[in-house]
Write an enzyme that holds these catalytic residues in place. Structure first.
Site, PDB file in Angstrom:
ATOM      1  N   GLU A  63      -8.223  37.986  41.093  1.00 61.87           N
ATOM      2  CA  GLU A  63      -8.630  38.530  39.795  1.00 61.87           C
ATOM      3  C   GLU A  63      -9.190  37.456  38.876  1.00 61.87           C
ATOM      4  OE1 GLU A  63      -5.183  42.034  39.516  1.00 61.87           O
ATOM      5  OE2 GLU A  63      -5.381  40.526  37.932  1.00 61.87           O
TER       6      GLU A  63
ATOM      7  N   GLN B  90       3.564  24.610  48.961  1.00 61.44           N
ATOM      8  CA  GLN B  90       2.541  24.552  47.926  1.00 61.44           C
ATOM      9  C   GLN B  90       2.943  23.664  46.757  1.00 61.44           C
ATOM     10  OE1 GLN B  90       1.882  28.692  46.977  1.00 61.44           O
ATOM     11  NE2 GLN B  90       0.927  29.124  48.948  1.00 61.44           N
TER      12      GLN B  90
ATOM     13  N   HIS C 273       3.907  29.404  45.361  1.00 59.34           N
ATOM     14  CA  HIS C 273       3.511  29.990  44.075  1.00 59.34           C
ATOM     15  C   HIS C 273       4.116  29.260  42.870  1.00 59.34           C
ATOM     16  CE1 HIS C 273       2.282  34.136  45.924  1.00 59.34           C
ATOM     17  NE2 HIS C 273       1.789  33.099  46.584  1.00 59.34           N
TER      18      HIS C 273
ATOM     19  N   TYR D 133       0.926  41.639  52.282  1.00 57.06           N
ATOM     20  CA  TYR D 133       0.556  41.026  53.552  1.00 57.06           C
ATOM     21  C   TYR D 133       0.936  41.901  54.742  1.00 57.06           C
ATOM     22  CZ  TYR D 133      -0.377  36.760  50.917  1.00 57.06           C
ATOM     23  OH  TYR D 133      -0.878  35.838  50.025  1.00 57.06           O
TER      24      TYR D 133
ATOM     25  N   TYR E 102       0.045  41.993  32.967  1.00 59.20           N
ATOM     26  CA  TYR E 102      -1.084  42.135  33.881  1.00 59.20           C
ATOM     27  C   TYR E 102      -0.725  42.818  35.202  1.00 59.20           C
ATOM     28  CZ  TYR E 102      -4.025  40.068  30.497  1.00 59.20           C
ATOM     29  OH  TYR E 102      -4.752  39.887  29.333  1.00 59.20           O
TER      30      TYR E 102
END
Length: 373
Positions: A244, A88, A152, A265, A254
């Site tokens: 979210e 990513q 991420h 997962y 949060y």
């Protein structure tokens, strides 16, 4: 409340059929023309408009390009930093300095290899008058610590009305680290344009990294300012379910990974956020996920019925998720099915909506009202 498209659940679960290069989709507000504005981009990731109407577009492998007002794609712009492209990671978001008209400063976020690991970094440089090179590129922020793995990274760049820069950062798949405010994993940071720390950040002089604005996040790849309030809104990827929509507040936690509206997962349950009131809550969630990436509040004239709506790129949704906002509440939503993973959404100067497709042969799609038959 808006009626959710009947096909939305199917599209989220199975994907939409691929659209032809020039096609149309149905919206609750009328038929929408979808045209290929530009093509030949490898995994385009972020985009921003220059004052002359051209687009600056990042490609994840590490290239920055200029796309002209007629859709022509330039050669790669020189002076872009080396990136760790893989998984990513790569060249991520792009933003203009609020005083770009005078200083021509461009900000980039990207995954950087360092210390045997990798993390998200932010730097800035000056774009020359020809749009062909960045000069004097300087790194102003480095996420700490650098860790192993290719997932991420975040990351969106958003300038607030006061000139401060918000940077969204993933937890690099090191989940528990998101609960430690002494590092930058799973946080939103707020810095000055030169990378220094604002005196009024919530952890200045306290236990916690000075740059942090909020923490306990998973992987935030969508961020935009509300056009009326100037307040930051974000959309965050959940695990198996539980994406979210948040309005991150200074110093708030949060909850990830202690709580979530989704599951791991593996299928292992995670306590719902409502069971832990000490954590800040989201204003909306999605299960099945839309995998949000990129978003903008629409305030143009071309889609008059969309003014004030939030347009979110959907990777799993393979389209744009249009969310009707009423104050701080979601009043309804629909999926504009485009048949491609959408990495970023921006509003064009004329009010059209531009969507970047996350593909090896990526395109920029232009959405406008379809002509009456």
């Amino acid at each position: 409340m808006l009626r959710i498209l009947i096909a939305s659940s199917f599209l989220l679960a199975f994907g939409a059929p691929s659209l032809a290069q020039d096609s149309s989709v149905e919206s609750e507000t009328g038929r929408i023309a979808v045209e290929t504005f530009a093509e030949g981009l490898e995994h385009p990731w972020g985009a921003t408009y220059l004052p002359d109407g051209a687009l600056l577009v990042t490609e994840r492998p590490g290239r920055l390009r200029l796309v002209s007002t007629d859709g022509a794609v330039s050669d790669p712009i020189d002076g872009v930093p080396d990136v760790l492209a893989g998984g990513q990671g790569g060249l991520l978001d792009v933003a203009l300095d609020p005083d770009f008209a005078n200083n021509r400063t461009v900000y980039l976020s990207y995954s950087e290899e360092r210390g045997g690991g990798a993390a998200t970094s932010v730097g800035r440089g000056r774009l020359d008058e020809n749009g062909s090179a960045l000069s004097n590129f300087d790194v102003i922020f480095r996420q700490e610590p650098a860790v192993s793995g290719r997932n991420h990274y975040g990351s969106r760049l958003v300038f607030a009305p006061d000139g401060k820069l918000f940077v969204t950062l993933g937890e690099r798949f090191k989940m528990r680290q998101a609960q430690d405010p002494n590092n930058h994993l799973g946080t939103i940071v707020r810095i000055n344009p030169d990378g220094s720390v604002p005196d009024d950040n919530p952890f200045v002089g306290k236990d916690g990294a000075d740059e942090i604005w909020s923490y306990g996040h998973r992987n935030v790849q969508s961020a935009a300012l509300h056009p009326e309030t100037g307040v930051l809104w974000t959309a965050e990827m959940g695990p198996l379910g539980g994406d979210e929509l948040n309005i991150p507040e200074a110093g708030k936690n949060y909850g990830w990974p202690v709580v979530s509206w989704g599951r791991h997962y593996s299928g292992e349950r995670i306590p719902d956020p409502s069971t832990r009131p000490e954590f800040a809550g989201s204003i909306h969630s999605w299960t099945p996920v839309i995998s949000p990436s990129g978003m903008t509040f629409y305030n143009g004239d071309m889609f008059a019925d969309w003014r004030g709506d939030l347009l979110i790129g959907g990777l799993s949704a393979e389209g744009i998720v249009r969310v009707r906002i009423d104050g701080k509440q979601v009043a309804g939503e629909e999926v504009l099915a485009l048949g491609s993973r959408i990495r970023d959404v921006v509003q064009a100067p004329d009010g059209a909506v531009m969507a970047l497709t996350d593909e090896p042969a990526g395109r920029i799609l232009r959405l406008s009202p379809a002509a009456s038959q």
